[in-house]
Scaffold this active site. Structure first.
Site, PDB file in Angstrom:
ATOM      1  N   HIS A   1       0.988  -1.247  -0.074  1.00 15.22           N
ATOM      2  CA  HIS A   1       0.160  -0.060  -0.025  1.00 15.22           C
ATOM      3  C   HIS A   1       0.947   1.242  -0.046  1.00 15.22           C
ATOM      4  CE1 HIS A   1      -3.147   2.868   0.939  1.00 15.22           C
ATOM      5  NE2 HIS A   1      -3.998   1.708   0.450  1.00 15.22           N
TER       6      HIS A   1
ATOM      7  N   ASP B   1      -8.025  -5.228  -0.239  1.00 10.71           N
ATOM      8  CA  ASP B   1      -8.800  -6.059  -1.402  1.00 10.71           C
ATOM      9  C   ASP B   1      -8.314  -7.492  -1.227  1.00 10.71           C
ATOM     10  OD1 ASP B   1     -10.143  -3.853  -2.567  1.00 10.71           O
ATOM     11  OD2 ASP B   1      -8.278  -3.130  -3.635  1.00 10.71           O
TER      12      ASP B   1
HETATM   13  N1  CMC Z   1       4.279  -7.747  -4.812  1.00  8.05           N
HETATM   14  C1  CMC Z   1       5.631  -7.789  -5.035  1.00  8.05           C
HETATM   15  N2  CMC Z   1       6.089  -6.607  -4.957  1.00  8.05           N
HETATM   16  C2  CMC Z   1       5.805  -5.552  -4.612  1.00  8.05           C
HETATM   17  C3  CMC Z   1       4.329  -5.262  -4.421  1.00  8.05           C
HETATM   18  C4  CMC Z   1       3.643  -6.584  -4.636  1.00  8.05           C
HETATM   19  N3  CMC Z   1       2.259  -6.540  -4.392  1.00  8.05           N
HETATM   20  N4  CMC Z   1       4.252  -4.170  -4.024  1.00  8.05           N
HETATM   21  C5  CMC Z   1       5.164  -3.371  -4.029  1.00  8.05           C
HETATM   22  N5  CMC Z   1       6.378  -4.262  -4.308  1.00  8.05           N
HETATM   23  C6  CMC Z   1       7.710  -3.816  -4.279  1.00  8.05           C
HETATM   24  C7  CMC Z   1       7.990  -3.105  -5.393  1.00  8.05           C
HETATM   25  O1  CMC Z   1       8.257  -4.003  -6.404  1.00  8.05           O
HETATM   26  C8  CMC Z   1       9.208  -2.406  -4.958  1.00  8.05           C
HETATM   27  O2  CMC Z   1      10.397  -3.110  -4.930  1.00  8.05           O
HETATM   28  P1  CMC Z   1      11.858  -2.308  -5.091  1.00  8.05           P
HETATM   29  O3  CMC Z   1      11.896  -1.590  -3.995  1.00  8.05           O
HETATM   30  O4  CMC Z   1      12.572  -3.546  -4.954  1.00  8.05           O
HETATM   31  O5  CMC Z   1      11.820  -1.770  -6.464  1.00  8.05           O
HETATM   32  C9  CMC Z   1       8.752  -1.893  -3.643  1.00  8.05           C
HETATM   33  O6  CMC Z   1       7.927  -3.053  -3.017  1.00  8.05           O
HETATM   34  C10 CMC Z   1       7.892  -0.913  -3.529  1.00  8.05           C
HETATM   35  O7  CMC Z   1       7.008  -0.674  -4.223  1.00  8.05           O
HETATM   36  P2  CMC Z   1       6.290   0.456  -5.104  1.00  8.05           P
HETATM   37  O8  CMC Z   1       5.716   0.155  -6.177  1.00  8.05           O
HETATM   38  O9  CMC Z   1       7.295   1.605  -5.301  1.00  8.05           O
HETATM   39  O10 CMC Z   1       5.387   1.101  -3.863  1.00  8.05           O
HETATM   40  P3  CMC Z   1       4.097   2.183  -4.210  1.00  8.05           P
HETATM   41  O11 CMC Z   1       3.690   2.758  -3.024  1.00  8.05           O
HETATM   42  O12 CMC Z   1       4.344   3.026  -5.384  1.00  8.05           O
HETATM   43  O13 CMC Z   1       2.824   1.016  -4.756  1.00  8.05           O
HETATM   44  C11 CMC Z   1       0.798  -0.298  -4.601  1.00  8.05           C
HETATM   45  C12 CMC Z   1       1.738   0.753  -3.814  1.00  8.05           C
HETATM   46  C13 CMC Z   1      -0.506  -0.698  -3.765  1.00  8.05           C
HETATM   47  C14 CMC Z   1       0.684   0.255  -5.972  1.00  8.05           C
HETATM   48  C15 CMC Z   1       1.787  -1.398  -4.799  1.00  8.05           C
HETATM   49  O14 CMC Z   1       2.150  -2.053  -3.467  1.00  8.05           O
HETATM   50  C16 CMC Z   1       1.114  -2.807  -5.751  1.00  8.05           C
HETATM   51  O15 CMC Z   1       1.191  -2.691  -6.845  1.00  8.05           O
HETATM   52  N6  CMC Z   1       0.337  -3.585  -5.142  1.00  8.05           N
HETATM   53  C17 CMC Z   1      -0.375  -4.547  -5.734  1.00  8.05           C
HETATM   54  C18 CMC Z   1      -1.715  -4.132  -6.139  1.00  8.05           C
HETATM   55  C19 CMC Z   1      -2.888  -3.575  -5.026  1.00  8.05           C
HETATM   56  O16 CMC Z   1      -3.161  -4.719  -4.432  1.00  8.05           O
HETATM   57  N7  CMC Z   1      -3.398  -2.524  -5.029  1.00  8.05           N
HETATM   58  C20 CMC Z   1      -4.534  -2.332  -4.010  1.00  8.05           C
HETATM   59  C21 CMC Z   1      -4.053  -1.111  -3.205  1.00  8.05           C
HETATM   60  S1  CMC Z   1      -5.404  -1.051  -1.667  1.00  8.05           S
HETATM   61  C22 CMC Z   1      -6.805  -0.454  -2.497  1.00  8.05           C
HETATM   62  C23 CMC Z   1      -6.654   0.798  -2.583  1.00  8.05           C
HETATM   63  O17 CMC Z   1      -6.777   1.714  -1.757  1.00  8.05           O
HETATM   64  O18 CMC Z   1      -6.508   1.261  -3.954  1.00  8.05           O
END
Ligand code: CMC
Length: 428
Positions: free
Chosen positions: A307, A364
């Site tokens: 998140h 989710d």
């Molecule tokens: N599976 C594997 N690796 C992950 C995941 C995941 N679900 N989420 C983040 N990471 C890794 C990412 O690869 C990165 O690694 P590194 O530092 O080595 O490059 C690190 O964790 C940080 O990730 P980020 O994408 O920079 O983090 P963010 O804050 O930009 O993204 C997120 C947050 C929710 C988009 C992301 O965690 C994600 O894609 N999760 C899966 C989709 C999901 O479940 N979304 C629903 C969010 S809750 C409902 C809502 O409010 O919308």
């Protein structure tokens, strides 16, 4: 703590006031930066460090896993309030009295009929159209049938637009599903509550009396409350920015629905279930999928994990996990998907990659399992999220308009070509 922050560029020092929220969050107010510095701006893709507004609606502390609407904890609201009460709280700032709630309910019921011509629009969509696209289009189409809801300047005009959309949105949600299923597009009843009517419109068939299962009604109430607001996330920021051009509530909401659709935002609930189903069909090997999620050469992400703001745990996920267990138990459903979900969660909680990056199950991860138990098709999950988020979007839009916020218009740092003379086509 000091009440200003200093920024030094070359020999020049600029001073900016610090803004403190009621929960002691600190922001640097850089409103004057561009003017005083001769054009310097801040750069923050994804707005990870940027506050877009001051807001009195929702407080969220990602480190401690706290979520409160207007000061009330999400845990208490999910246990003690119903969705319409929470909608009133979010939009108007206080829990309603009994009289206020009755009036709100009656005003909404008064506006629940949708123009019959909307059915012609629904008919024109192919049956396999994604429900989020249909819902976004229908919400936009409502403007044509309710033109007075566009230019809303007074609080009374706002109230009328708010009541109209709260009344008609669940009808559109239900009709989106019914059209897919080839079932008659029906209405709720003035004798039923808001959430009961959602269930009735979605599931009643013409050949029998529809009895509402209290377990399902309570679970849906809870899910909608947990999704009702989440401060300045992607879809809410979209609603606020579209509304900042005074485009009108319904147009702003339609844009918010499109933003929510994406798999990194609300679309994750559909993506989670599809992922769990794929793992089940592939033999249930959770370790294989954990390895894929960690492999930087594999685009696969563990959907439902991580998140932008929660870096400890998502308090909504905790409540939903318990609710999922209860609902499946009460309905006597054994779902192998739940076993896979729990297995994945356990592995992730003990895995260095996930622990180091503070990736925990989000709202989710378990919601889809409950929706599935209720008989809601996977493609409708994000639509259910939109139904829950509606009061939050409305509250944020109303706050933005009442605060007379300026039109949203970010800046950029241009990194393209410098001036070059035009080249005639025969010389390229
Ligand atoms: N599976 C594997 N690796 C992950 C995941 C995941 N679900 N989420 C983040 N990471 C890794 C990412 O690869 C990165 O690694 P590194 O530092 O080595 O490059 C690190 O964790 C940080 O990730 P980020 O994408 O920079 O983090 P963010 O804050 O930009 O993204 C997120 C947050 C929710 C988009 C992301 O965690 C994600 O894609 N999760 C899966 C989709 C999901 O479940 N979304 C629903 C969010 S809750 C409902 C809502 O409010 O919308």
């Amino acid at each position: 703590m000091a009440d200003t922050a200093k920024l030094v560029i070359d020999q020049n020092t600029y001073e900016f006031p610090l803004v403190k929220g009621t929960e002691n969050e600190i922001g640097i107010d850089i409103k004057t930066l561009r003017g005083v510095s001769g054009g310097v701006i801040t750069l923050d893709p994804g707005f990870k460090n940027t506050g877009s507004c001051e807001s009195a609606i929702t407080f969220l502390n990602g480190e401690e896993g706290i979520l409160r609407y207007r000061g009330y904890s999400i845990e208490e609201l999910a246990e003690k309030a119903d969705f319409l009460e929470v909608a009133f709280l979010l939009i108007f700032g206080e829990l309603p009295t009994k009289e206020q709630l009755e009036k709100f309910d009656a005003d909404i019921k008064e506006k629940a009929i949708v123009d019959e011509d909307v059915k012609k629009i629904i008919d024109a969509f192919p049956k396999n159209a994604h429900p989020m696209g249909v819902l976004s289009s229908l919400t936009s189409a409502l403007i044509a049938f309710n033109p007075s809801s566009v230019n809303v300047d007074s609080e009374q005009e706002m109230y009328r637009a708010i009541v109209k959309i709260l009344a008609k949105f669940p009808v559109l949600v239900a009709w989106t599903l019914r059209k897919k299923q080839g079932l008659p597009l029906n209405y709720g009843s003035k004798s039923l509550g808001y959430v009961e009517n959602v269930l009735r419109m979605m599931f009643a068939t013409p050949d029998e009396d529809y009895k509402i299962n209290p377990i399902i009604k309570d679970a849906l109430d809870k899910l909608l409350i947990l999704h009702a607001d989440h401060e300045q996330n992607c879809s809410t920021s979209t609603v606020r920015i579209v509304g900042s051009s005074h485009a009108g509530l319904f147009a702003s909401l339609s844009a918010g629905i499109s933003a929510l659709w994406g798999p990194l935002h609300g679309g994750a609930n559909q993506a989670v279930l599809e992922m769990l189903e794929a793992i089940r069909q592939d033999g249930g090997d959770t370790k294989k999928y954990m390895a894929k999620a960690k492999d930087k050469n594999d685009p696969f992400r563990l959907m439902g994990f991580g998140h932008r703001v929660y870096k400890n745990f998502d308090p909504r996920a905790k409540i939903i996990k318990v609710a999922a267990d209860q609902v499946l138990n009460d309905l006597g459903i054994e779902d192998p998907i739940l076993t896979i979900a729990k297995g994945l969660e356990q592995e992730a909680l003990n895995d260095e990659y996930f622990v180091k990056r503070k990736l925990y199950p989000n709202v989710d991860f378990y919601s889809g399992i409950i929706y599935r138990a209720m008989g809601i098709p996977v493609e409708m999950f994000t639509v259910m999220f939109a139904l829950g988020r509606l009061p939050g979007w409305i509250a944020q839009w109303r706050e933005m308009r009442l605060n007379k916020e300026p039109i949203g218009r970010p800046r950029q740092i241009y990194i393209g070509k410098n001036y070059r003379p035009f080249v005639e086509i025969n010389k390229r």
